[in-house]
Design a protein around this motif. Structure first.
Motif, PDB file in Angstrom:
ATOM      1  N   VAL A 242      -6.459 -14.204  -4.180  1.00  0.00           N
ATOM      2  CA  VAL A 242      -5.102 -13.655  -4.167  1.00  0.00           C
ATOM      3  C   VAL A 242      -4.409 -14.231  -2.947  1.00  0.00           C
ATOM      4  O   VAL A 242      -4.893 -14.100  -1.824  1.00  0.00           O
ATOM      5  CB  VAL A 242      -5.105 -12.114  -4.094  1.00  0.00           C
ATOM      6  N   ARG A 243      -3.288 -14.896  -3.173  1.00  0.00           N
ATOM      7  CA  ARG A 243      -2.547 -15.524  -2.067  1.00  0.00           C
ATOM      8  C   ARG A 243      -1.157 -14.895  -2.001  1.00  0.00           C
ATOM      9  O   ARG A 243      -0.473 -14.788  -3.019  1.00  0.00           O
ATOM     10  CB  ARG A 243      -2.444 -17.034  -2.302  1.00  0.00           C
ATOM     11  N   VAL A 244      -0.771 -14.465  -0.805  1.00  0.00           N
ATOM     12  CA  VAL A 244       0.557 -13.893  -0.595  1.00  0.00           C
ATOM     13  C   VAL A 244       1.219 -14.599   0.574  1.00  0.00           C
ATOM     14  O   VAL A 244       0.546 -15.162   1.435  1.00  0.00           O
ATOM     15  CB  VAL A 244       0.498 -12.365  -0.323  1.00  0.00           C
ATOM     16  N   ASN A 245       2.544 -14.573   0.587  1.00  0.00           N
ATOM     17  CA  ASN A 245       3.259 -15.128   1.729  1.00  0.00           C
ATOM     18  C   ASN A 245       4.328 -14.149   2.178  1.00  0.00           C
ATOM     19  O   ASN A 245       4.770 -13.290   1.420  1.00  0.00           O
ATOM     20  CB  ASN A 245       3.817 -16.523   1.434  1.00  0.00           C
ATOM     21  N   ASN A 246       4.704 -14.300   3.427  1.00  0.00           N
ATOM     22  CA  ASN A 246       5.706 -13.444   4.045  1.00  0.00           C
ATOM     23  C   ASN A 246       6.936 -14.293   4.348  1.00  0.00           C
ATOM     24  O   ASN A 246       6.952 -15.036   5.323  1.00  0.00           O
ATOM     25  CB  ASN A 246       5.138 -12.835   5.329  1.00  0.00           C
ATOM     26  N   PRO A 247       7.986 -14.193   3.527  1.00  0.00           N
ATOM     27  CA  PRO A 247       9.184 -15.008   3.762  1.00  0.00           C
ATOM     28  C   PRO A 247      10.118 -14.438   4.828  1.00  0.00           C
ATOM     29  O   PRO A 247      11.121 -15.049   5.143  1.00  0.00           O
ATOM     30  CB  PRO A 247       9.866 -14.998   2.394  1.00  0.00           C
ATOM     31  N   THR A 248       9.776 -13.283   5.403  1.00  0.00           N
ATOM     32  CA  THR A 248      10.664 -12.616   6.348  1.00  0.00           C
ATOM     33  C   THR A 248      10.400 -13.052   7.792  1.00  0.00           C
ATOM     34  O   THR A 248       9.481 -13.814   8.063  1.00  0.00           O
ATOM     35  CB  THR A 248      10.509 -11.077   6.266  1.00  0.00           C
ATOM     36  N   ASP A 249      11.193 -12.508   8.705  1.00  0.00           N
ATOM     37  CA  ASP A 249      11.055 -12.797  10.132  1.00  0.00           C
ATOM     38  C   ASP A 249      10.231 -11.734  10.859  1.00  0.00           C
ATOM     39  O   ASP A 249      10.163 -11.742  12.090  1.00  0.00           O
ATOM     40  CB  ASP A 249      12.433 -12.885  10.795  1.00  0.00           C
ATOM     41  N   LYS A 250       9.625 -10.806  10.113  1.00  0.00           N
ATOM     42  CA  LYS A 250       8.848  -9.720  10.715  1.00  0.00           C
ATOM     43  C   LYS A 250       7.428  -9.711  10.161  1.00  0.00           C
ATOM     44  O   LYS A 250       7.206 -10.066   9.005  1.00  0.00           O
ATOM     45  CB  LYS A 250       9.504  -8.376  10.426  1.00  0.00           C
ATOM     46  N   THR A 251       6.468  -9.302  10.979  1.00  0.00           N
ATOM     47  CA  THR A 251       5.086  -9.134  10.515  1.00  0.00           C
ATOM     48  C   THR A 251       5.043  -7.970   9.535  1.00  0.00           C
ATOM     49  O   THR A 251       5.649  -6.922   9.780  1.00  0.00           O
ATOM     50  CB  THR A 251       4.148  -8.862  11.703  1.00  0.00           C
ATOM     51  N   ILE A 252       4.346  -8.173   8.419  1.00  0.00           N
ATOM     52  CA  ILE A 252       4.231  -7.137   7.397  1.00  0.00           C
ATOM     53  C   ILE A 252       2.766  -6.772   7.215  1.00  0.00           C
ATOM     54  O   ILE A 252       1.918  -7.642   6.994  1.00  0.00           O
ATOM     55  CB  ILE A 252       4.802  -7.613   6.045  1.00  0.00           C
ATOM     56  N   THR A 253       2.466  -5.483   7.297  1.00  0.00           N
ATOM     57  CA  THR A 253       1.149  -4.977   6.947  1.00  0.00           C
ATOM     58  C   THR A 253       1.283  -4.338   5.577  1.00  0.00           C
ATOM     59  O   THR A 253       2.088  -3.431   5.384  1.00  0.00           O
ATOM     60  CB  THR A 253       0.650  -3.952   7.978  1.00  0.00           C
ATOM     61  N   GLY A 254       0.527  -4.863   4.633  1.00  0.00           N
ATOM     62  CA  GLY A 254       0.609  -4.370   3.271  1.00  0.00           C
ATOM     63  C   GLY A 254      -0.771  -4.213   2.683  1.00  0.00           C
ATOM     64  O   GLY A 254      -1.773  -4.191   3.410  1.00  0.00           O
ATOM     65  N   GLU A 255      -0.818  -4.105   1.371  1.00  0.00           N
ATOM     66  CA  GLU A 255      -2.111  -3.996   0.714  1.00  0.00           C
ATOM     67  C   GLU A 255      -2.086  -4.651  -0.651  1.00  0.00           C
ATOM     68  O   GLU A 255      -1.043  -4.769  -1.285  1.00  0.00           O
ATOM     69  CB  GLU A 255      -2.571  -2.543   0.620  1.00  0.00           C
ATOM     70  N   LEU A 256      -3.264  -5.093  -1.050  1.00  0.00           N
ATOM     71  CA  LEU A 256      -3.484  -5.624  -2.385  1.00  0.00           C
ATOM     72  C   LEU A 256      -4.226  -4.536  -3.147  1.00  0.00           C
ATOM     73  O   LEU A 256      -5.236  -4.034  -2.673  1.00  0.00           O
ATOM     74  CB  LEU A 256      -4.323  -6.896  -2.328  1.00  0.00           C
ATOM     75  N   VAL A 257      -3.700  -4.179  -4.313  1.00  0.00           N
ATOM     76  CA  VAL A 257      -4.316  -3.150  -5.137  1.00  0.00           C
ATOM     77  C   VAL A 257      -4.820  -3.837  -6.399  1.00  0.00           C
ATOM     78  O   VAL A 257      -4.035  -4.397  -7.167  1.00  0.00           O
ATOM     79  CB  VAL A 257      -3.311  -2.033  -5.495  1.00  0.00           C
ATOM     80  N   LEU A 258      -6.140  -3.813  -6.604  1.00  0.00           N
ATOM     81  CA  LEU A 258      -6.754  -4.469  -7.754  1.00  0.00           C
ATOM     82  C   LEU A 258      -6.955  -3.476  -8.890  1.00  0.00           C
ATOM     83  O   LEU A 258      -6.996  -2.275  -8.665  1.00  0.00           O
ATOM     84  CB  LEU A 258      -8.106  -5.071  -7.367  1.00  0.00           C
TER      85      LEU A 258
END
Length: 120
Positions: A61-77
Motif C-alpha cells: 500500500v503506497r500513499v503520498n502526502n501532497p500537503t505542506d503539513k505532516t499527516i498521521t493517518g491510518e490504513l484500514v484493511l
C-alpha cells in the motif's frame, strides 16, 4: 478554506483516473457486497498503489502526502493484519510498523511517499 480542505487533489485524481469495471458471472464467496480491501484515513493522504508484493505473499500500500503539513493517518484493511513493514520503493523492508487488528498507523511528511508492506 484552502485547496486541501476543499479536496482539490482528490477530485483531480478521480477526474484523471476513471473507474474501470468488468462484469463477471456469479461467484461463491464470503465477502459482503460492500466489502473494502483498503481505506486510507484521513482523505488528505492519497492512495497511489495497492498491489501484491513483487517477491513475497503480501500486499503493498503506497500513499503520498501532497500537503505542506505532516499527516498521521491510518490504513484500514479488509482483513486482520499479521505484520506491517515500512518499505522503500524497491519493496525492501526498512522497519516494522505497529498495528492493531486491521489497522496500521502511518506518518507521512509533506510532499513525501510512504510504502507499507502488509501481511494478512
Amino acid at each position: 478554506g484552502d485547496w486541501t480542505k476543499a479536496g482539490v487533489y482528490q477530485a483531480a485524481v478521480r477526474f484523471s483516473t476513471p473507474l474501470r469495471v468488468a462484469q463477471i458471472g456469479k461467484q461463491n464467496g464470503k465477502l459482503s457486497c460492500s466489502h473494502s480491501f483498503v481505506e486510507v484515513k484521513p482523505s488528505a493522504l492519497a492512495l497511489s498503489a495497492f498491489k501484491k508484493a513483487e517477491m513475497r505473499d503480501s500486499l503493498i500500500v503506497r500513499v503520498n502526502n501532497p500537503t505542506d503539513k505532516t499527516i498521521t493517518g491510518e490504513l484500514v484493511l479488509g482483513s486482520r493484519i499479521k505484520q506491517a513493514h515500512l518499505v522503500n520503493l524497491n519493496e525492501e523492508r526498512q522497519s516494522t510498523l505497529s498495528h492493531a487488528g486491521n489497522r496500521v498507523k502511518v506518518t507521512v511528511t509533506p510532499k513525501k511517499i510512504v510504502t507499507v508492506e502488509i501481511e494478512c
